[in-house]
Design a protein around this motif. Structure first.
Motif, short mmCIF file in Angstrom:
data_model
loop_
_atom_site.label_atom_id
_atom_site.label_comp_id
_atom_site.label_asym_id
_atom_site.label_seq_id
_atom_site.Cartn_x
_atom_site.Cartn_y
_atom_site.Cartn_z
N PHE A 180 30.91 0.56 9.85
CA PHE A 180 31.56 0.87 8.74
C PHE A 180 31.05 0.23 7.57
CE2 PHE A 180 34.34 1.54 12.25
CZ PHE A 180 35.27 2.45 11.89
N CYS A 181 30.96 1.10 6.46
CA CYS A 181 30.42 0.51 5.22
C CYS A 181 31.82 -0.16 4.80
CB CYS A 181 30.14 1.42 4.14
SG CYS A 181 28.45 2.24 4.44
N LEU A 182 32.04 -1.31 4.27
CA LEU A 182 32.90 -2.00 3.59
C LEU A 182 32.78 -2.80 2.23
CD1 LEU A 182 35.86 -2.96 4.01
CD2 LEU A 182 34.94 -5.12 5.11
N SER A 183 33.48 -1.96 1.24
CA SER A 183 33.69 -2.60 0.05
C SER A 183 34.97 -3.41 -0.21
CB SER A 183 33.59 -1.39 -1.00
OG SER A 183 34.56 -0.79 -1.04
N GLY A 184 35.34 -3.76 -1.41
CA GLY A 184 36.45 -4.60 -1.42
C GLY A 184 37.61 -3.63 -1.85
N GLY A 185 37.29 -2.34 -1.90
CA GLY A 185 38.49 -1.47 -2.49
C GLY A 185 39.57 -1.10 -1.24
N VAL A 186 40.45 -0.34 -1.56
CA VAL A 186 41.36 0.15 -0.55
C VAL A 186 40.86 1.07 0.48
CG1 VAL A 186 43.48 1.29 -0.33
CG2 VAL A 186 43.38 -0.26 -2.23
#
Length: 606
Positions: free
Chosen positions: A263-269
């Motif tokens: 999974f790509c994970l940013s800090g967004g919802v």
């Protein structure tokens, strides 16, 4: 996920061109490459396929895949293939593989062109139907999977990438000068306003479209699905519960795989919701990959860490290297057959490379949650315009002033009644393009236009972003970044049933208490950690140009400003030199200079 290519026409394509094309396709499909040739009267039909094995890894599921008089080459996934297979089994059908490929072709044999109406997934495929002496092409509802085509006097070529058209046809494709200017001046949101690409006479099959190519190479198109906004009366709770159910089911379908997934994970919802659903609802052992930018405007480390700690996943944090940045960018532009749209996709390429090196073959991303549930700052202004006649308008306005205005930098979007006073205004979309036009050595002006999907100003804007502006660019770049490293990209928010439900929710529910994506946030309450779920900031998955390329390095500057570079037949070299020294550099100019660098490289390569 795979690569496809093909040809129908009077030319007998040589073995060298076939071999060269299959070699070019190998990154999209390193597990198998095959070709099949049909002779149909005076015509030749070539189908080429390169396979990235995801479902049913056995060679029995390799392509081209033939049943009777029909042969398929297919790129993508039919996520609901298990349910579809069971339906055919009840009609007495038998299956020889465990693949979605066989299900797709059998549904075509049963239902013809209407087969796509049964599919939930992403696809670009071609079926040679010897019964009808025609080639059937199709592209999924949201155009997740690419499908280019090119016509010559000899016939019709198609492929997942432009380079396949080049190698198969042997043609030297001419650069489309107008698309170059469009990209430089109006930015990435202008690239899918027309059917043009960066090469003349090369086009894409549109989203949600079937096409028939006859024996004369003539192509006809038919839309099989139209996105609509059908407002339904529903309570806020019903909107939240419905979204939760459809989103969880979408993730469930997309977790189907016979290979490991990341999974790509940013800090967004958006991405945080997906990893949390996979981990908590389905017990999936999640591995996440994240970019950490030293530029505070884009640094999301705290939120990323909150999600990682909450679900206890295997986390990989990457920093953005400046060393060899130009060489990396050159490789990207060459593989993409186009300039890279923004720094976002340069950064994304780093993630794709790392995920592939870690042994994964599938990656999830949070693409298009913004376009389904209101995620951009202009959505708030459109929403205020829609709410302006309601008795509780002052509540919406106060919430915006308190919670959103402090974060907004674009001067247009700091005006709460902007679209109440002038609903036709769109200057914020091609922001400052009049200033960028001054860099040109020739005149170029193309007015903004948009498709009319619905009378709702907000929903019409969101659908234009989804089908003509933001999402097509994201999908194009994500696909190529991923496939450059033999990686399949999945986007759970691009689910047709989730879309239909989201576009039936009354507009007043979309933004609440100053929260964009309020419905999405509430739908994952109890699944997504509260720090991320309630964070109002929108940093976006992005990076500044200075985080990517060192414009203080004299060798870099000398290369970019080489007076013999073709780019300077288009742009004023001295103005570019001056722009390099801007401090602080406005965000809009950072984007413009990144576009300049990409065009500089693209023209050098073509």
């Amino acid at each position: 996920m795979c690569g496809i290519a093909g040809y129908i026409g009077k030319k007998n394509i040589g073995d060298d061109a076939i071999t060269k094309t299959l070699s070019a396709m190998s990154r999209r499909g390193p597990d198998a490459q095959e070709h099949i040739l049909f002779k149909n009267g005076e015509n030749y039909v070539n189908l080429l396929h390169s396979r990235l094995s995801i479902i049913d890894l056995d060679e029995r599921a390799n392509q081209p895949f033939t049943i009777g008089n029909c042969t398929l080459v297919f790129n993508g996934e039919i996520y609901n293939y298990l349910e579809l297979r069971e339906l055919l089994k009840k009609q007495g059908e038998t299956f020889f593989t465990e693949s979605d490929t066989e299900v797709l072709l059998k549904y075509y044999l049963y239902y013809g062109e209407k087969c796509v109406e049964y599919f939930e997934g992403m696809w670009a495929f071609a079926i040679w139907d010897a019964r009808a002496n025609s080639l059937f092409l199709s592209r999924d509802r949201f155009a997740e999977k690419p499908l280019y085509f090119f016509k010559t006097e000899d016939g019709f070529y198609f492929g997942s990438e432009v380079k396949f058209l080049k190698s198969l046809s042997g043609e030297q494709l001419a650069v489309n000068h107008t698309q170059i200017l469009r990209y430089l001046i109006n930015g990435y949101k202008s690239l899918y306003k027309t059917s043009e690409t960066f090469f003349k006479n090369v086009h894409e099959i549109p989203y949600a479209t079937n096409a028939i190519v006859n024996s004369d190479g003539e192509i006809s198109f038919k839309k099989y699905w139209e996105p609509v906004y059908h407002r339904r009366e529903m309570s806020l709770d019903e909107a939240i519960e419905g979204t939760r159910a459809y989103l969880i089911n979408s993730v469930k379908l997309r977790l189907r795989s016979d290979v490991p997934m990341a999974f790509c994970l940013s800090g967004g919802v958006d991405s945080s919701a997906l990893v949390s659903i996979a981990a908590k609802e389905f017990g999936y052992k999640v591995s996440t990959f994240s970019i950490i930018d030293s530029d505070e405007r884009y640094n999301e480390f705290d939120n990323i860490q909150a999600t990682v700690e909450d679900i206890g996943c295997d986390s990989h944090l990457l920093e953005i290297p400046q060393s060899e940045a130009l060489d990396r960018l050159k490789r990207l532009v060459q593989y993409h057959d186009a300039p890279i749209a923004t720094t976002t996709y340069y950064v994304h390429s780093l993630l794709s490379e790392a995920i592939s090196k870690a042994g994964f073959k599938v990656v999830f991303s949070g693409t298009s949650a913004d376009e389904l549930f209101t995620g951009y700052y202009d959505h708030f202004i459109w929403h205020l315009a829609e709410m302006s006649t309601r008795a509780d308008y002052d509540m919406f306005l106060k919430n915006w002033q308190t919670h959103i205005l402090p974060f907004v930098r674009n001067p247009y979007l700091q005006q709460p009644e902007l679209y109440v006073k002038n609903p036709a205004l769109r200057e914020h979309i091609y922001f400052q393009n009049d200033e960028f036009r001054e860099f040109l050595k020739e005149d170029f002006q193309e007015e903004f236009h948009e498709e009319i999907f619905t009378e709702s100003l907000l929903r019409n804007r969101m659908m234009n972003e989804l089908f003509h502006e933001a999402t097509p660019v994201i999908l194009h770049e994500d696909d190529l970044n991923s496939m450059m490293h033999s990686l399949e990209n999945r986007s759970p928010f691009l689910d047709s049933r989730l879309f239909d439900f989201a576009y039936s929710i009354p507009n007043e529910h979309l933004i609440h208490n100053g929260y964009g994506k309020y419905i999405l946030r509430e739908s994952v309450k109890g699944i997504l950690n509260e720090k991320v779920r309630t964070d109002r900031r929108k940093k976006g998955f992005n990076a500044s140009i200075n985080s990517v390329i060192d414009l203080r390095n004299p060798d870099v500057v000398d290369y970019l400003l080489d007076e013999n570079a073709e780019i300077f037949t288009i742009l004023d070299r001295e103005k570019i030199r001056e722009a390099f020294t801007m401090s602080p550099m406005p965000n809009s100019f950072s984007k413009f200079l990144f576009s300049f660098i990409n065009v500089r490289i693209f023209l050098e390569q073509n």
